[in-house]
Enzyme design. Structure first.
Site, PDB file in Angstrom:
ATOM      1  CE  LYS A  22       0.784   1.036   4.626  1.00  0.00           C
ATOM      2  NZ  LYS A  22       1.635   2.115   5.093  1.00  0.00           N
ATOM      3  N   GLY A  25       3.569  -1.728   4.160  1.00  0.00           N
ATOM      4  CA  GLY A  25       2.521  -2.553   4.782  1.00  0.00           C
ATOM      5  C   GLY A  25       2.563  -4.038   4.448  1.00  0.00           C
ATOM      6  N   GLY A  60       3.842  -6.798   5.858  1.00  0.00           N
ATOM      7  CA  GLY A  60       3.486  -7.737   6.929  1.00  0.00           C
ATOM      8  C   GLY A  60       1.984  -7.699   7.214  1.00  0.00           C
ATOM      9  CG  ASP A 104      -0.866  -0.066   8.725  1.00  0.00           C
ATOM     10  OD1 ASP A 104      -1.622   0.857   9.072  1.00  0.00           O
ATOM     11  OD2 ASP A 104       0.325   0.098   8.397  1.00  0.00           O
TER      12      ASP A 104
HETATM   13  P1  ATP Z   1       4.073  -0.913   9.164  1.00  0.00           P
HETATM   14  O1  ATP Z   1       2.870  -1.798   8.972  1.00  0.00           O
HETATM   15  O2  ATP Z   1       4.484  -0.771  10.612  1.00  0.00           O
HETATM   16  O3  ATP Z   1       4.031   0.380   8.411  1.00  0.00           O
HETATM   17  P2  ATP Z   1       6.085  -1.648   7.299  1.00  0.00           P
HETATM   18  O4  ATP Z   1       5.191  -1.615   6.135  1.00  0.00           O
HETATM   19  O5  ATP Z   1       7.038  -0.520   7.436  1.00  0.00           O
HETATM   20  O6  ATP Z   1       5.253  -1.790   8.615  1.00  0.00           O
HETATM   21  P3  ATP Z   1       6.545  -4.486   7.225  1.00  0.00           P
HETATM   22  O7  ATP Z   1       7.205  -4.977   5.995  1.00  0.00           O
HETATM   23  O8  ATP Z   1       5.125  -4.785   7.393  1.00  0.00           O
HETATM   24  O9  ATP Z   1       6.914  -2.953   7.339  1.00  0.00           O
HETATM   25  O10 ATP Z   1       7.398  -5.095   8.464  1.00  0.00           O
HETATM   26  C1  ATP Z   1       7.508  -4.525   9.733  1.00  0.00           C
HETATM   27  C2  ATP Z   1       8.105  -5.574  10.650  1.00  0.00           C
HETATM   28  O11 ATP Z   1       7.146  -6.624  10.823  1.00  0.00           O
HETATM   29  C3  ATP Z   1       9.341  -6.255  10.081  1.00  0.00           C
HETATM   30  O12 ATP Z   1      10.517  -5.656  10.549  1.00  0.00           O
HETATM   31  C4  ATP Z   1       9.223  -7.708  10.546  1.00  0.00           C
HETATM   32  O13 ATP Z   1      10.057  -7.961  11.645  1.00  0.00           O
HETATM   33  C5  ATP Z   1       7.779  -7.888  10.996  1.00  0.00           C
HETATM   34  N1  ATP Z   1       7.016  -8.900  10.229  1.00  0.00           N
HETATM   35  C6  ATP Z   1       6.177  -9.800  10.757  1.00  0.00           C
HETATM   36  N2  ATP Z   1       5.578 -10.550   9.802  1.00  0.00           N
HETATM   37  C7  ATP Z   1       6.062 -10.129   8.622  1.00  0.00           C
HETATM   38  C8  ATP Z   1       5.815 -10.504   7.271  1.00  0.00           C
HETATM   39  N3  ATP Z   1       4.975 -11.492   6.943  1.00  0.00           N
HETATM   40  N4  ATP Z   1       6.482  -9.841   6.303  1.00  0.00           N
HETATM   41  C9  ATP Z   1       7.326  -8.828   6.624  1.00  0.00           C
HETATM   42  N5  ATP Z   1       7.604  -8.437   7.888  1.00  0.00           N
HETATM   43  C10 ATP Z   1       6.973  -9.058   8.889  1.00  0.00           C
END
Ligand code: ATP
Length: 298
Positions: free
Chosen positions: A17, A116, A118, A152
């Site tokens: 996203k 987003g 995860g 999220d």
């Molecule tokens: P946010 O939702 O906080 O904005 P983001 O988009 O910046 O997060 P993500 O890639 O979702 O980042 O990952 C954030 C953290 O979640 C990672 O550092 C990781 O340790 C953890 N995590 C848990 N499950 C997953 C997954 N399936 N894929 C990626 N990261 C994951």
């Protein structure tokens, strides 16, 4: 979110996203921040292969897209730290099913970039398990579970462009969204969401997403570009030199507007035409960032 039945289970494509608008309204007593944000999924996907395990075992394997510097298998947690495992365990506990799941996760969405990934994987897992275990839960019930997994996650259950309020879990679909091309840049170093929020001072006079949503509603892409806004950008700038660098780079690329997504360090620009987006992406890739050219999903 795209679900496809396979011979022995379900394949589901979980989109990244972008936040086209993000305002921080204040800090709440529960430690979360009160926000309002406009989120739209984009054409950059993780893929989950979900198969039921009649023996009740829950297993996850993670593979990362070969040749992509931005996604390293070692950065993706396994076991209960992975949101996919937390989602499938939570749904199993609340629904009372005895089946387990074998899930293969193919990561393409850069990690800790505000894209987003995860959260989208967690939402995809709930949707796939709901089908594979034949639970028939309605969307509202899945949304409640999604909100327990992360702020999220519900917006990915809704799908399409949405405006989110509260800590992000109150989701309302946006009717009309103009077609557009986005160039997304992912610097080599990410930022922790908690650190960025901690460094952010909520707005004294908050911006409203109304003008951006109206511009999207009338298909005015130039105004959408002008109205991009992310309150967290200022605090992320203090924590990573990449944000200022990318802001300066995007200003030279002739896009309609540019901003950081989520808590960074991912950064994007909006373009009307694919050829301009691809030209900009070629120029950006010499800056030491990984670059993706994507369309926003309606
Ligand atoms: P946010 O939702 O906080 O904005 P983001 O988009 O910046 O997060 P993500 O890639 O979702 O980042 O990952 C954030 C953290 O979640 C990672 O550092 C990781 O340790 C953890 N995590 C848990 N499950 C997953 C997954 N399936 N894929 C990626 N990261 C994951």
């Amino acid at each position: 979110m795209m679900l496809r039945r396979t011979a022995d289970g379900w394949d589901i494509y979980a989109p990244a996203k972008l936040n086209f608008f993000l305002e921080v309204l204040g800090k709440r007593e529960d430690g979360y921040h009160e926000i309002v944000t406009v989120v739209c999924p984009i054409g950059l996907y993780d893929c989950l292969r979900f198969r039921t395990d009649p023996g009740g075992h829950i297993g996850l394997t993670v593979r990362c897209a070969a040749g992509w510097k931005a996604v390293q298998a070692t950065d993706v947690p396994l076991g209960r730290d992975n949101l996919v495992v937390r989602a499938v365990e939570l749904l199993r506990q609340r629904s009372g099913v005895r089946s387990g799941a074998r899930i293969d996760l193919y990561k393409r969405i850069p990690i800790a970039a505000g894209l987003g990934g995860g959260s989208s994987d967690a939402a995809a897992t709930l949707l796939a398990a709901n089908k594979a275990w034949a639970l028939g839960w309605p969307q509202e019930k899945l949304m409640e579970l999604a909100a327990e997994l992360g702020s999220d996650v519900p917006c990915f259950i809704a799908g399409g462009p949405v405006v989110c309020r509260g800590r992000g879990e109150q989701v309302e679909p946006i009717g009309r969204w103009p077609p557009m091309w986005c160039v997304v840049a992912k610097p080599p170093a990410g930022l922790s969401t908690a650190a960025v929020y901690q460094a952010c001072r909520p707005a004294d006079v908050p911006n409203s997403p109304k003008a951006l949503m109206e511009a999207a509603g009338r298909g005015d892409l130039a105004a959408v570009g002008r109205l991009l806004w992310n309150r967290l950008q200022e605090s992320a700038m203090k924590l990573s030199p990449w944000i200022e660098r990318l802001s300066a780079c995007f200003s030279q690329l002739g896009c309609l507007g540019h901003a950081m997504t989520g808590s960074g360090t991912g950064y994007f620009g909006v373009f009307r035409h694919a050829r301009n987006a691809r030209f900009a992406a070629r120029r950006l890739s010499s800056c030491g960032v990984e670059v993706f050219v994507v369309q926003s999903c309606r």
